[in-house]
Design a protein around this motif. Sequence first.
Motif, PDB file in Angstrom:
ATOM      1  N   THR A  83       4.816 -89.979  13.274  1.00 28.12           N
ATOM      2  CA  THR A  83       5.699 -89.803  12.139  1.00 28.12           C
ATOM      3  C   THR A  83       6.943 -89.061  12.630  1.00 28.12           C
ATOM      4  O   THR A  83       6.955 -88.516  13.737  1.00 28.12           O
ATOM      5  CB  THR A  83       5.012 -88.972  11.036  1.00 28.12           C
ATOM      6  OG1 THR A  83       4.813 -87.638  11.531  1.00 28.12           O
ATOM      7  CG2 THR A  83       3.683 -89.603  10.616  1.00 28.12           C
ATOM      8  N   VAL A  84       7.946 -88.999  11.792  1.00 33.91           N
ATOM      9  CA  VAL A  84       9.153 -88.249  12.139  1.00 33.91           C
ATOM     10  C   VAL A  84       8.794 -86.777  12.364  1.00 33.91           C
ATOM     11  O   VAL A  84       9.305 -86.135  13.285  1.00 33.91           O
ATOM     12  CB  VAL A  84      10.231 -88.407  11.044  1.00 33.91           C
ATOM     13  CG1 VAL A  84      11.368 -87.429  11.249  1.00 33.91           C
ATOM     14  CG2 VAL A  84      10.762 -89.830  11.025  1.00 33.91           C
ATOM     15  N   LEU A 137      11.222 -95.687  12.673  1.00 38.65           N
ATOM     16  CA  LEU A 137      12.434 -95.790  11.858  1.00 38.65           C
ATOM     17  C   LEU A 137      12.285 -96.835  10.763  1.00 38.65           C
ATOM     18  O   LEU A 137      12.886 -96.705   9.687  1.00 38.65           O
ATOM     19  CB  LEU A 137      13.639 -96.090  12.751  1.00 38.65           C
ATOM     20  CG  LEU A 137      14.063 -94.952  13.683  1.00 38.65           C
ATOM     21  CD1 LEU A 137      15.097 -95.432  14.687  1.00 38.65           C
ATOM     22  CD2 LEU A 137      14.569 -93.760  12.884  1.00 38.65           C
ATOM     23  N   ARG A 139       9.798 -97.279   8.932  1.00 40.91           N
ATOM     24  CA  ARG A 139       9.175 -96.620   7.780  1.00 40.91           C
ATOM     25  C   ARG A 139      10.202 -95.818   6.965  1.00 40.91           C
ATOM     26  O   ARG A 139       9.894 -95.358   5.871  1.00 40.91           O
ATOM     27  CB  ARG A 139       8.035 -95.714   8.255  1.00 40.91           C
ATOM     28  CG  ARG A 139       6.877 -96.503   8.859  1.00 40.91           C
ATOM     29  CD  ARG A 139       5.642 -95.652   9.123  1.00 40.91           C
ATOM     30  NE  ARG A 139       5.765 -94.661  10.162  1.00 40.91           N
ATOM     31  CZ  ARG A 139       5.530 -94.886  11.467  1.00 40.91           C
ATOM     32  NH1 ARG A 139       5.163 -96.088  11.884  1.00 40.91           N
ATOM     33  NH2 ARG A 139       5.665 -93.919  12.348  1.00 40.91           N
ATOM     34  N   HIS A 140      11.422 -95.670   7.517  1.00 42.58           N
ATOM     35  CA  HIS A 140      12.503 -94.940   6.827  1.00 42.58           C
ATOM     36  C   HIS A 140      13.710 -95.852   6.588  1.00 42.58           C
ATOM     37  O   HIS A 140      14.814 -95.355   6.393  1.00 42.58           O
ATOM     38  CB  HIS A 140      12.925 -93.722   7.655  1.00 42.58           C
ATOM     39  CG  HIS A 140      11.845 -92.706   7.797  1.00 42.58           C
ATOM     40  ND1 HIS A 140      11.647 -91.707   6.880  1.00 42.58           N
ATOM     41  CD2 HIS A 140      10.865 -92.559   8.731  1.00 42.58           C
ATOM     42  CE1 HIS A 140      10.606 -90.974   7.247  1.00 42.58           C
ATOM     43  NE2 HIS A 140      10.116 -91.474   8.365  1.00 42.58           N
ATOM     44  N   ARG A 141      13.480 -97.151   6.601  1.00 49.25           N
ATOM     45  CA  ARG A 141      14.586 -98.113   6.499  1.00 49.25           C
ATOM     46  C   ARG A 141      15.501 -97.813   5.315  1.00 49.25           C
ATOM     47  O   ARG A 141      16.730 -97.901   5.431  1.00 49.25           O
ATOM     48  CB  ARG A 141      14.053 -99.538   6.406  1.00 49.25           C
ATOM     49  CG  ARG A 141      15.151-100.586   6.418  1.00 49.25           C
ATOM     50  CD  ARG A 141      14.610-101.993   6.342  1.00 49.25           C
ATOM     51  NE  ARG A 141      14.206-102.540   7.607  1.00 49.25           N
ATOM     52  CZ  ARG A 141      15.025-103.096   8.497  1.00 49.25           C
ATOM     53  NH1 ARG A 141      16.318-103.123   8.279  1.00 49.25           N
ATOM     54  NH2 ARG A 141      14.564-103.596   9.607  1.00 49.25           N
ATOM     55  N   ASP A 142      14.941 -97.452   4.169  1.00 52.52           N
ATOM     56  CA  ASP A 142      15.752 -97.211   2.965  1.00 52.52           C
ATOM     57  C   ASP A 142      16.638 -95.976   3.085  1.00 52.52           C
ATOM     58  O   ASP A 142      17.599 -95.832   2.324  1.00 52.52           O
ATOM     59  CB  ASP A 142      14.849 -97.068   1.740  1.00 52.52           C
ATOM     60  CG  ASP A 142      14.101 -98.350   1.419  1.00 52.52           C
ATOM     61  OD1 ASP A 142      14.507 -99.426   1.907  1.00 52.52           O
ATOM     62  OD2 ASP A 142      13.092 -98.276   0.679  1.00 52.52           O
ATOM     63  N   GLU A 143      16.327 -95.095   4.043  1.00 56.39           N
ATOM     64  CA  GLU A 143      17.106 -93.868   4.209  1.00 56.39           C
ATOM     65  C   GLU A 143      18.215 -94.021   5.253  1.00 56.39           C
ATOM     66  O   GLU A 143      19.103 -93.177   5.342  1.00 56.39           O
ATOM     67  CB  GLU A 143      16.184 -92.720   4.646  1.00 56.39           C
ATOM     68  CG  GLU A 143      15.048 -92.442   3.673  1.00 56.39           C
ATOM     69  CD  GLU A 143      13.974 -91.568   4.288  1.00 56.39           C
ATOM     70  OE1 GLU A 143      14.304 -90.447   4.710  1.00 56.39           O
ATOM     71  OE2 GLU A 143      12.818 -92.021   4.352  1.00 56.39           O
ATOM     72  N   LEU A 144      18.163 -95.085   6.037  1.00 58.73           N
ATOM     73  CA  LEU A 144      19.103 -95.256   7.147  1.00 58.73           C
ATOM     74  C   LEU A 144      20.496 -95.617   6.643  1.00 58.73           C
ATOM     75  O   LEU A 144      20.648 -96.155   5.541  1.00 58.73           O
ATOM     76  CB  LEU A 144      18.584 -96.341   8.096  1.00 58.73           C
ATOM     77  CG  LEU A 144      17.227 -96.065   8.738  1.00 58.73           C
ATOM     78  CD1 LEU A 144      16.794 -97.240   9.618  1.00 58.73           C
ATOM     79  CD2 LEU A 144      17.253 -94.764   9.530  1.00 58.73           C
ATOM     80  N   LEU A 185      18.692 -86.535  12.894  1.00 55.22           N
ATOM     81  CA  LEU A 185      17.878 -87.171  11.849  1.00 55.22           C
ATOM     82  C   LEU A 185      18.583 -87.087  10.504  1.00 55.22           C
ATOM     83  O   LEU A 185      18.594 -88.055   9.730  1.00 55.22           O
ATOM     84  CB  LEU A 185      16.500 -86.524  11.760  1.00 55.22           C
ATOM     85  CG  LEU A 185      15.549 -86.800  12.913  1.00 55.22           C
ATOM     86  CD1 LEU A 185      14.247 -85.995  12.743  1.00 55.22           C
ATOM     87  CD2 LEU A 185      15.230 -88.289  13.043  1.00 55.22           C
ATOM     88  N   ILE A 190      17.419 -89.124   7.342  1.00 62.51           N
ATOM     89  CA  ILE A 190      16.001 -88.803   7.380  1.00 62.51           C
ATOM     90  C   ILE A 190      15.845 -87.287   7.368  1.00 62.51           C
ATOM     91  O   ILE A 190      16.470 -86.598   8.169  1.00 62.51           O
ATOM     92  CB  ILE A 190      15.332 -89.399   8.630  1.00 62.51           C
ATOM     93  CG1 ILE A 190      15.495 -90.917   8.642  1.00 62.51           C
ATOM     94  CG2 ILE A 190      13.871 -88.986   8.701  1.00 62.51           C
ATOM     95  CD1 ILE A 190      15.066 -91.563   9.949  1.00 62.51           C
ATOM     96  N   LYS A 191      14.994 -86.792   6.481  1.00 56.55           N
ATOM     97  CA  LYS A 191      14.787 -85.346   6.398  1.00 56.55           C
ATOM     98  C   LYS A 191      13.345 -85.026   6.788  1.00 56.55           C
ATOM     99  O   LYS A 191      12.436 -85.233   6.000  1.00 56.55           O
ATOM    100  CB  LYS A 191      15.083 -84.876   4.988  1.00 56.55           C
ATOM    101  CG  LYS A 191      16.559 -85.051   4.661  1.00 56.55           C
ATOM    102  CD  LYS A 191      16.899 -84.503   3.306  1.00 56.55           C
ATOM    103  CE  LYS A 191      18.341 -84.649   2.957  1.00 56.55           C
ATOM    104  NZ  LYS A 191      19.046 -85.778   3.419  1.00 56.55           N
TER     105      LYS A 191
END
Length: 193
Positions: A83-84, A137, A139-144, A185, A190-191
């Motif tokens: 995970t991040v 990344l 898994r965080h596509r919507d935040e990019l 990040l 991404i946080k």
Amino acid sequence: MTRARGADRRASIVRAAFEVIAERGYRGTSLAAVAERVGLTQQGLMHYFPAKEDLLAAVLEARDEWDLLHFGHAPPGDESAMTVNQLAELVDYNASRPGIAQTYTVLSADSVTEDHPAREYFHDRYERVRAGMTQMLERHRDELPPGATPEQLAPIAIAVLDGLQLQWLLDPAQVDVPAGFRTFLTLLGIKPD
């Protein structure tokens, strides 16, 4: 010689090799220099590691094993499961061991030459790390940032980590790798916790 004593000797040789490689680079490291560091003759060292390439393989394996022992969850060699937050934890951990980071940096830079014995190891490792970073990344596509894909950002994220580590090794008072990575990040949207 007992098996445990032999394992202890091998481990001390690998630690010494880390130190010598960090100081001199792989090409400047000799079996004789490592043997001297651990109080053996070169022939004595060759009982444990018959060739310099064997010692290099043990150094790289030990680094990965140390990471695995520290984490007990998604191993650094399996970035697809990280995970991040786990990656941020790995960055923190690596910042606490400058000698290992220095050895890794020296070996990875040395490995770009065609005949380097660790070239395949680093080629395969970067391929695996890029794939794992891409999955993380994803898994965080919507935040990019708009228009940026995980496939595009994965090698950039790795370059940021490697670049921060190199700058920190050169000027530790001025470069904070964990803070720099967390800032990166944040720039991606991404946080981490």
